[in-house]
Scaffold this motif. Structure first.
Motif: not given
Ligand code: BGC
Length: 435
Positions: A8, A47, A141-142, A185-186, A299, A301, A351, A389, A396-397, A405
């Protein structure tokens, strides 16, 4: 350098719902949501689960140079504590739990499937149902299995077949007690991040880390989200989504299936702007594909102000979040309206959230984001749900555990969950089914 990045941060470094109106306590007009509106909280396998040792991320977390502030380790130990997590979702008054299924647990080695892992995720689906929660399942998811990254991952069209087999096994293995799913996801995140000057600048560093990961698994390559070559990966993931949708629907024709997109409120900069080029690259191919799906996951932010060749930094003096993004919950109005208009599909906000240490800012964020969502619904946008989210403060990666979050904090030693005021605040909206 390593600690500086998160997926992010790389963002910065890198039916109509209305049934009735009434005056709320503040005097503002409020709106009831449709009876089947999804009010939820989300997590993603890597995560929160912990010990996801066969994933691509785990490899990258342990090589030099490190692009992660810390390894994921035990994360929130949700692989074992998922019942407690679902109890909290229920206790808050939410009706939906979005969680991810980890491919590298289901297929830890190429062609070797784990029945125990499939049983685990099926038990999670049943666990939701037992609590009266609707599960929303993310197939990817990634993270991918390390062996898949070593085969070139999403950069090779031929690799789609591996994903299809995994999706089929998973769709069969999870049973029939869930109604909503996301293939990806994304998948547009890499393209979105490529508009961030710092992310662009860090590509040589990521290439070195990926080369180290390749060496660690004895491969000549290592392809991972979001540092892969998006020009190669986007057509592969577009095709993978379409083919996975067919494969999953052949097993579960009744499933509401789509994907989620990372969508910033895209705004033209004050001078020259490349906003058209950015939209054409980051969103248009996905909008075309999504228009055939049952729904689209949005999603959001914040906003992105697009300059001549890249996104501009937040202006000096504005409030920024822990990941350096402008605090701008209003983005949600523009993004859901835009995506619904461009795709013609119902929207589920899969999200939306904010990284902050001060939970009162999350309360403010939720209020302002939901007010923005209500304006979009009032203008006729078909929004079917709002999933925050994240349920938990989690991995968080690249930022590891330095960005919060969560609606719920997690003690890193005891894994004790503590529900924050913002969680009850969101639950209040859900119980009233009204914004
Ligand atoms: C991702 C999450 C991530 C969140 C906050 C989204 O891009 O789906 O995995 O934790 O943003 O950065």
């Amino acid at each position: 350098m390593s600690a500086a990045f998160s997926r992010r941060t790389m963002l910065q470094l890198a039916g109509s719902g209305a049934i009735s109106f009434a005056a709320g306590a503040s005097g503002a007009t409020t709106r009831s949501m449709r009876a089947d509106f999804l009010w939820g909280a989300a997590t993603a396998g890597h995560q929160v689960e912990g010990g996801n040792v066969n994933s691509d991320s785990w490899v990258l977390e342990h090589v030099e140079p490190k692009s992660f502030a810390a390894p994921s380790g035990d994360a929130c130990d949700s692989y074992h504590r998922w019942r407690e997590d679902m109890d909290i979702v229920k206790q808050l008054g939410l009706n939906t739990y979005r969680f991810g299924v980890e491919w590298s647990r289901i297929e830890p080695a190429q062609g070797e499937y784990s029945q125990a892992a499939l049983d685990h995720y099926r038990a999670m689906v049943e666990g939701c149902v037992d609590r009266g929660l609707k599960p929303l399942i993310t197939f990817s998811h990634f993270t991918v299995p390390r062996w898949f990254a070593g085969l070139g991952g999403w950069e090779e069209m031929a690799n789609i077949d591996h994903f299809l087999r995994y999706c089929e096994r998973t769709a069969r293995g999870l049973g029939r007690n869930y109604r909503h799913g996301l293939t990806f996801n994304e998948p547009n995140l890499g393209a979105l991040l490529s508009w961030q000057p710092d992310f662009r600048g860090a590509m040589p560093f990521f290439a070195t880390a990926n080369a180290a990961a390749a060496a660690a698994i004895g491969s000549s390559r290592f392809s991972s989200t979001p540092t892969f070559d998006t020009r190669r990966a986007t057509p592969v993931q577009l095709a993978a989504h379409q083919r996975a949708t067919e494969a999953i629907k052949a097993i579960r024709p009744d499933l509401q299936l789509g994907l989620s997109l990372a969508v910033a409120d895209e705004q033209a900069g004050p001078d020259k702007t490349a906003i058209r080029e950015k939209i054409a690259q980051v969103y248009t191919p996905w909008f075309d594909v999504v228009s055939k799906d049952d729904f689209v996951g949005v999603q959001t932010y914040g906003r992105a102000v697009v300059g001549e060749a890249a996104d501009l930094p937040p202006p000096p003096g504005v409030e920024v979040t822990q990941t350096g993004m402008e605090f701008y919950p209003e983005a949600l109005e523009a993004t859901v309206k835009w995506v619904a208009r461009e795709t013609g599909r119902p929207v589920i906000v899969t999200e939306n959230g904010v990284a902050c240490a001060d939970d009162s800012r999350r309360v403010a964020y939720i209020d302002r984001a939901l007010a923005a969502l209500a304006r979009a619904i009032a203008s006729g946008t078909d929004v079917r749900g709002y999933i925050h989210w994240s349920l938990l403060d989690n991995f968080e990666w690249n930022r590891a555990y330095t960005a919060q979050f969560g609606l719920v904090s997690v003690d890193p030693k005891t894994f004790r969950r503590t529900i924050k005021p913002s969680a009850f605040h969101l639950g209040g909206y859900a119980r009233a089914n009204r914004i």
